[in-house]
Design a protein around this motif. Structure first.
Motif, mmCIF file in Angstrom:
data_model
loop_
_atom_site.group_PDB
_atom_site.id
_atom_site.type_symbol
_atom_site.label_atom_id
_atom_site.label_comp_id
_atom_site.label_asym_id
_atom_site.label_seq_id
_atom_site.Cartn_x
_atom_site.Cartn_y
_atom_site.Cartn_z
ATOM 1 N N PHE A 1 72.452 38.485 56.213
ATOM 2 C CA PHE A 1 71.581 37.403 56.677
ATOM 3 C C PHE A 1 71.006 36.622 55.503
ATOM 4 O O PHE A 1 70.910 35.395 55.551
ATOM 5 N N ASP A 2 70.605 37.336 54.459
ATOM 6 C CA ASP A 2 70.007 36.677 53.291
ATOM 7 C C ASP A 2 70.972 35.699 52.628
ATOM 8 O O ASP A 2 70.572 34.620 52.197
ATOM 9 N N VAL A 3 72.246 36.067 52.547
ATOM 10 C CA VAL A 3 73.240 35.169 51.940
ATOM 11 C C VAL A 3 73.395 33.919 52.799
ATOM 12 O O VAL A 3 73.391 32.804 52.291
ATOM 13 N N VAL A 4 73.518 34.106 54.105
ATOM 14 C CA VAL A 4 73.663 32.961 55.012
ATOM 15 C C VAL A 4 72.416 32.080 54.941
ATOM 16 O O VAL A 4 72.507 30.852 54.782
ATOM 17 N N GLU A 5 71.261 32.710 55.013
ATOM 18 C CA GLU A 5 69.999 31.959 54.989
ATOM 19 C C GLU A 5 69.825 31.189 53.685
ATOM 20 O O GLU A 5 69.357 30.045 53.690
ATOM 21 N N ASP A 6 70.216 31.790 52.577
ATOM 22 C CA ASP A 6 70.073 31.132 51.278
ATOM 23 C C ASP A 6 70.888 29.835 51.224
ATOM 24 O O ASP A 6 70.398 28.803 50.769
ATOM 25 N N VAL A 7 72.118 29.877 51.703
ATOM 26 C CA VAL A 7 72.951 28.669 51.716
ATOM 27 C C VAL A 7 72.312 27.603 52.606
ATOM 28 O O VAL A 7 72.221 26.433 52.224
ATOM 29 N N LEU A 8 71.839 28.020 53.764
ATOM 30 C CA LEU A 8 71.245 27.063 54.696
ATOM 31 C C LEU A 8 69.957 26.455 54.145
ATOM 32 O O LEU A 8 69.725 25.254 54.291
ATOM 33 N N LYS A 9 69.138 27.259 53.499
ATOM 34 C CA LYS A 9 67.881 26.748 52.918
ATOM 35 C C LYS A 9 68.149 25.732 51.815
ATOM 36 O O LYS A 9 67.492 24.695 51.741
ATOM 37 N N ARG A 10 69.114 26.055 50.944
ATOM 38 C CA ARG A 10 69.415 25.133 49.835
ATOM 39 C C ARG A 10 69.990 23.828 50.353
ATOM 40 O O ARG A 10 69.715 22.759 49.814
ATOM 41 N N ALA A 11 70.781 23.908 51.419
ATOM 42 C CA ALA A 11 71.419 22.705 51.948
ATOM 43 C C ALA A 11 70.470 21.884 52.820
ATOM 44 O O ALA A 11 70.665 20.678 52.968
ATOM 45 N N PRO B 1 66.648 21.705 52.786
ATOM 46 C CA PRO B 1 65.314 22.090 52.315
ATOM 47 C C PRO B 1 64.173 21.616 53.206
ATOM 48 O O PRO B 1 63.071 22.166 53.148
ATOM 49 N N ASP B 2 64.424 20.620 54.048
ATOM 50 C CA ASP B 2 63.359 20.111 54.912
ATOM 51 C C ASP B 2 63.279 20.842 56.253
ATOM 52 O O ASP B 2 62.335 20.627 57.020
ATOM 53 N N ALA B 3 64.255 21.685 56.540
ATOM 54 C CA ALA B 3 64.250 22.424 57.807
ATOM 55 C C ALA B 3 63.169 23.505 57.768
ATOM 56 O O ALA B 3 62.870 24.061 56.711
ATOM 57 N N THR B 4 62.603 23.788 58.914
ATOM 58 C CA THR B 4 61.574 24.829 58.979
ATOM 59 C C THR B 4 62.209 26.206 58.802
ATOM 60 O O THR B 4 63.400 26.405 59.092
ATOM 61 N N ASP B 5 61.403 27.138 58.342
ATOM 62 C CA ASP B 5 61.891 28.521 58.197
ATOM 63 C C ASP B 5 62.366 29.066 59.541
ATOM 64 O O ASP B 5 63.361 29.789 59.607
ATOM 65 N N GLU B 6 61.650 28.714 60.592
ATOM 66 C CA GLU B 6 62.024 29.172 61.933
ATOM 67 C C GLU B 6 63.420 28.670 62.316
ATOM 68 O O GLU B 6 64.245 29.437 62.843
ATOM 69 N N ASN B 7 63.699 27.396 62.043
ATOM 70 C CA ASN B 7 65.020 26.842 62.364
ATOM 71 C C ASN B 7 66.102 27.464 61.482
ATOM 72 O O ASN B 7 67.208 27.743 61.962
ATOM 73 N N ILE B 8 65.786 27.657 60.217
ATOM 74 C CA ILE B 8 66.758 28.282 59.306
ATOM 75 C C ILE B 8 67.121 29.677 59.816
ATOM 76 O O ILE B 8 68.291 30.048 59.881
ATOM 77 N N ARG B 9 66.096 30.465 60.180
ATOM 78 C CA ARG B 9 66.345 31.829 60.669
ATOM 79 C C ARG B 9 67.138 31.813 61.974
ATOM 80 O O ARG B 9 68.033 32.638 62.180
ATOM 81 N N SER C 1 75.014 22.237 61.827
ATOM 82 C CA SER C 1 74.716 20.810 61.739
ATOM 83 C C SER C 1 73.365 20.464 62.365
ATOM 84 O O SER C 1 72.800 19.421 62.066
ATOM 85 N N THR C 2 72.835 21.329 63.204
ATOM 86 C CA THR C 2 71.527 21.047 63.808
ATOM 87 C C THR C 2 70.427 21.022 62.752
ATOM 88 O O THR C 2 69.382 20.401 62.985
ATOM 89 N N LEU C 3 70.637 21.647 61.626
ATOM 90 C CA LEU C 3 69.618 21.652 60.569
ATOM 91 C C LEU C 3 69.481 20.275 59.908
ATOM 92 O O LEU C 3 68.446 19.969 59.354
ATOM 93 N N GLU C 4 70.527 19.488 60.003
ATOM 94 C CA GLU C 4 70.478 18.161 59.402
ATOM 95 C C GLU C 4 69.502 17.241 60.129
ATOM 96 O O GLU C 4 68.935 16.332 59.545
ATOM 97 N N THR C 5 69.309 17.508 61.418
ATOM 98 C CA THR C 5 68.409 16.658 62.215
ATOM 99 C C THR C 5 67.123 17.371 62.578
ATOM 100 O O THR C 5 66.233 16.769 63.141
ATOM 101 N N ALA C 6 67.039 18.662 62.235
ATOM 102 C CA ALA C 6 65.831 19.422 62.602
ATOM 103 C C ALA C 6 64.667 19.049 61.679
ATOM 104 O O ALA C 6 64.873 18.730 60.523
ATOM 105 N N PRO C 7 63.432 19.104 62.216
ATOM 106 C CA PRO C 7 62.267 18.790 61.372
ATOM 107 C C PRO C 7 62.034 19.849 60.313
ATOM 108 O O PRO C 7 62.370 20.956 60.441
#
Length: 196
Positions: free
Chosen positions: A132-142, A144-152, A190-196
Protein backbone atom coordinates in the motif's frame (compact mmCIF):
# COMPACT_ATOMS: atom_id res chain seq x y z
CA UNK A 1 33.28 -18.33 -2.55
CA UNK A 2 31.54 -21.14 -0.66
CA UNK A 3 28.69 -22.91 -2.33
CA UNK A 4 25.21 -22.63 -0.83
CA UNK A 5 24.49 -25.55 1.44
CA UNK A 6 22.48 -28.42 0.07
CA UNK A 7 20.09 -28.03 3.03
CA UNK A 8 19.36 -24.40 2.07
CA UNK A 9 18.86 -25.31 -1.57
CA UNK A 10 16.66 -28.30 -0.76
CA UNK A 11 14.65 -26.26 1.76
CA UNK A 12 13.97 -23.63 -0.93
CA UNK A 13 12.88 -26.34 -3.39
CA UNK A 14 10.55 -27.84 -0.80
CA UNK A 15 9.14 -24.42 0.10
CA UNK A 16 8.47 -23.76 -3.58
CA UNK A 17 6.70 -27.11 -3.83
CA UNK A 18 4.72 -26.25 -0.69
CA UNK A 19 3.80 -22.90 -2.24
CA UNK A 20 2.52 -24.67 -5.37
CA UNK A 21 0.50 -27.13 -3.31
CA UNK A 22 -1.07 -24.42 -1.14
CA UNK A 23 -1.90 -22.38 -4.25
CA UNK A 24 -3.53 -25.43 -5.82
CA UNK A 25 -5.15 -27.16 -2.81
CA UNK A 26 -5.23 -24.62 0.03
CA UNK A 27 -3.37 -24.85 3.30
CA UNK A 28 -5.26 -27.89 4.58
CA UNK A 29 -5.14 -29.65 1.21
CA UNK A 30 -1.38 -29.23 0.93
CA UNK A 31 -0.70 -32.59 2.52
CA UNK A 32 2.76 -33.90 3.27
CA UNK A 33 2.27 -36.50 0.54
CA UNK A 34 1.41 -33.85 -2.05
CA UNK A 35 4.28 -31.59 -1.00
CA UNK A 36 6.75 -34.49 -1.09
CA UNK A 37 5.53 -35.54 -4.52
CA UNK A 38 5.72 -31.98 -5.86
CA UNK A 39 9.23 -31.55 -4.41
CA UNK A 40 10.40 -34.97 -5.58
CA UNK A 41 11.47 -36.07 -2.09
CA UNK A 42 10.36 -38.68 0.38
CA UNK A 43 7.89 -37.53 3.04
CA UNK A 44 10.26 -37.97 6.01
CA UNK A 45 12.64 -35.45 4.43
CA UNK A 46 10.03 -32.70 4.77
CA UNK A 47 10.36 -32.79 8.55
CA UNK A 48 14.14 -32.91 8.25
CA UNK A 49 14.26 -29.79 6.12
CA UNK A 50 11.31 -27.76 7.42
CA UNK A 51 10.26 -29.25 10.76
CA UNK A 52 6.76 -30.12 11.93
CA UNK A 53 3.52 -28.82 10.38
CA UNK A 54 3.55 -25.59 12.45
CA UNK A 55 7.18 -24.98 11.50
CA UNK A 56 6.27 -25.58 7.86
CA UNK A 57 3.45 -23.04 7.97
CA UNK A 58 5.75 -20.49 9.58
CA UNK A 59 8.41 -21.17 6.94
CA UNK A 60 5.81 -20.83 4.17
CA UNK A 61 4.63 -17.49 5.57
CA UNK A 62 8.23 -16.24 5.64
CA UNK A 63 8.73 -17.52 2.08
CA UNK A 64 5.57 -15.78 0.84
CA UNK A 65 6.44 -12.50 2.58
CA UNK A 66 9.97 -12.68 1.12
CA UNK A 67 8.49 -13.34 -2.33
CA UNK A 68 6.26 -10.28 -2.02
CA UNK A 69 9.20 -8.18 -0.83
CA UNK A 70 11.16 -9.26 -3.90
CA UNK A 71 8.25 -8.40 -6.20
CA UNK A 72 7.84 -5.06 -4.44
CA UNK A 73 11.52 -4.28 -4.93
CA UNK A 74 11.06 -5.01 -8.63
CA UNK A 75 8.08 -2.65 -8.70
CA UNK A 76 10.12 0.08 -7.03
CA UNK A 77 12.88 -0.37 -9.61
CA UNK A 78 10.52 0.19 -12.54
CA UNK A 79 8.82 3.18 -10.90
CA UNK A 80 11.17 6.17 -10.85
CA UNK A 81 10.55 9.12 -8.54
CA UNK A 82 8.55 10.87 -11.25
CA UNK A 83 6.31 7.87 -11.91
CA UNK A 84 2.72 8.69 -12.76
CA UNK A 85 -0.38 6.74 -11.75
CA UNK A 86 -0.44 5.44 -15.34
CA UNK A 87 3.13 4.15 -14.89
CA UNK A 88 2.02 2.43 -11.69
CA UNK A 89 -1.00 0.79 -13.31
CA UNK A 90 1.08 -0.27 -16.32
CA UNK A 91 3.68 -1.87 -14.03
CA UNK A 92 1.11 -3.65 -11.88
CA UNK A 93 -0.94 -4.99 -14.77
CA UNK A 94 1.84 -5.78 -17.24
CA UNK A 95 1.66 -9.26 -18.72
CA UNK A 96 5.26 -9.81 -17.66
CA UNK A 97 4.97 -8.10 -14.25
CA UNK A 98 7.00 -10.88 -12.67
CA UNK A 99 4.37 -11.44 -9.98
CA UNK A 100 3.90 -15.09 -9.16
CA UNK A 101 0.14 -15.67 -8.73
CA UNK A 102 0.93 -18.56 -6.37
CA UNK A 103 2.12 -15.98 -3.85
CA UNK A 104 -1.29 -14.32 -3.65
CA UNK A 105 -3.11 -17.63 -3.44
CA UNK A 106 -0.84 -18.80 -0.62
CA UNK A 107 -1.12 -15.39 1.05
CA UNK A 108 -4.90 -15.76 1.09
CA UNK A 109 -4.63 -19.25 2.55
CA UNK A 110 -2.31 -17.93 5.27
CA UNK A 111 -4.69 -15.05 6.01
CA UNK A 112 -7.50 -17.59 6.43
CA UNK A 113 -5.29 -19.44 8.95
CA UNK A 114 -4.70 -16.35 11.14
CA UNK A 115 -7.58 -17.11 13.56
CA UNK A 116 -5.80 -20.37 14.43
CA UNK A 117 -2.30 -18.97 13.91
CA UNK A 118 -2.35 -15.35 15.16
CA UNK A 119 1.45 -15.31 15.06
CA UNK A 120 1.19 -15.00 11.26
CA UNK A 121 -0.87 -11.81 11.33
CA UNK A 122 1.78 -9.15 11.83
CA UNK A 123 4.14 -10.25 9.05
CA UNK A 124 1.24 -10.61 6.62
CA UNK A 125 -0.11 -7.17 7.58
CA UNK A 126 3.35 -5.60 7.28
CA UNK A 127 3.77 -7.06 3.81
CA UNK A 128 0.41 -5.72 2.67
CA UNK A 129 1.06 -2.33 4.26
CA UNK A 130 4.37 -2.07 2.44
CA UNK A 131 2.59 -2.66 -0.86
CA UNK A 132 0.00 0.00 0.00
CA UNK A 133 2.81 2.41 0.88
CA UNK A 134 4.43 2.02 -2.55
CA UNK A 135 1.11 2.60 -4.34
CA UNK A 136 0.23 5.53 -2.08
CA UNK A 137 3.65 7.14 -2.55
CA UNK A 138 3.29 7.19 -6.35
CA UNK A 139 -0.22 8.59 -6.09
CA UNK A 140 0.78 11.31 -3.59
CA UNK A 141 3.72 12.48 -5.71
CA UNK A 142 1.59 12.56 -8.85
CA UNK A 143 -1.40 14.26 -7.20
CA UNK A 144 -0.06 16.52 -4.45
CA UNK A 145 -3.32 18.46 -4.22
CA UNK A 146 -5.47 15.39 -3.56
CA UNK A 147 -6.64 14.82 -0.01
CA UNK A 148 -5.09 12.04 2.05
CA UNK A 149 -8.52 10.44 2.25
CA UNK A 150 -8.83 10.32 -1.56
CA UNK A 151 -5.27 9.05 -1.94
CA UNK A 152 -5.95 6.22 0.54
CA UNK A 153 -9.26 5.35 -1.13
CA UNK A 154 -7.64 5.12 -4.57
CA UNK A 155 -4.73 3.15 -3.09
CA UNK A 156 -7.19 0.65 -1.62
CA UNK A 157 -9.13 0.42 -4.88
CA UNK A 158 -6.11 -0.13 -7.12
CA UNK A 159 -4.68 -2.63 -4.64
CA UNK A 160 -7.96 -4.55 -4.42
CA UNK A 161 -8.21 -4.74 -8.20
CA UNK A 162 -4.63 -5.96 -8.46
CA UNK A 163 -5.05 -8.55 -5.69
CA UNK A 164 -8.30 -9.88 -7.13
CA UNK A 165 -6.63 -10.44 -10.48
CA UNK A 166 -4.04 -12.80 -8.95
CA UNK A 167 -6.59 -14.34 -6.58
CA UNK A 168 -8.73 -15.33 -9.55
CA UNK A 169 -5.82 -16.70 -11.60
CA UNK A 170 -6.88 -20.36 -11.18
CA UNK A 171 -9.96 -19.49 -13.23
CA UNK A 172 -7.70 -18.56 -16.16
CA UNK A 173 -9.53 -15.31 -16.73
CA UNK A 174 -10.07 -14.15 -20.30
CA UNK A 175 -7.47 -11.62 -21.49
CA UNK A 176 -10.29 -9.11 -21.93
CA UNK A 177 -11.01 -9.25 -18.18
CA UNK A 178 -7.38 -8.47 -17.40
CA UNK A 179 -7.60 -5.48 -19.74
CA UNK A 180 -10.83 -4.37 -18.06
CA UNK A 181 -9.28 -4.68 -14.59
CA UNK A 182 -6.37 -2.55 -15.76
CA UNK A 183 -8.79 0.01 -17.21
CA UNK A 184 -10.74 0.08 -13.94
CA UNK A 185 -7.51 0.77 -12.02
CA UNK A 186 -6.60 3.51 -14.52
CA UNK A 187 -10.02 5.11 -14.23
CA UNK A 188 -9.78 5.05 -10.46
CA UNK A 189 -6.32 6.64 -10.54
CA UNK A 190 -7.57 9.36 -12.88
CA UNK A 191 -10.12 10.49 -10.29
CA UNK A 192 -7.25 12.05 -8.33
CA UNK A 193 -6.66 14.51 -11.13
CA UNK A 194 -10.06 16.10 -10.52
CA UNK A 195 -10.38 15.42 -6.80
CA UNK A 196 -10.00 18.33 -4.36
Amino acid sequence: MPRPSLKDQRSQEILDAYLSCVARYGLEGATLARIAEEAGVKRPLLRHYLGNKDDMITALAEYVVAGFAESLNGLREVLPNGATPSDLVDALFADDSGTDPRLMLAYQALVAAVPDRPDLRQDLMDSLTEFFDVVEDVLKRASPDATDENIRAVTQGISAIFVSMDALSPLELPAQWRAELKLAASMLASTLETAP
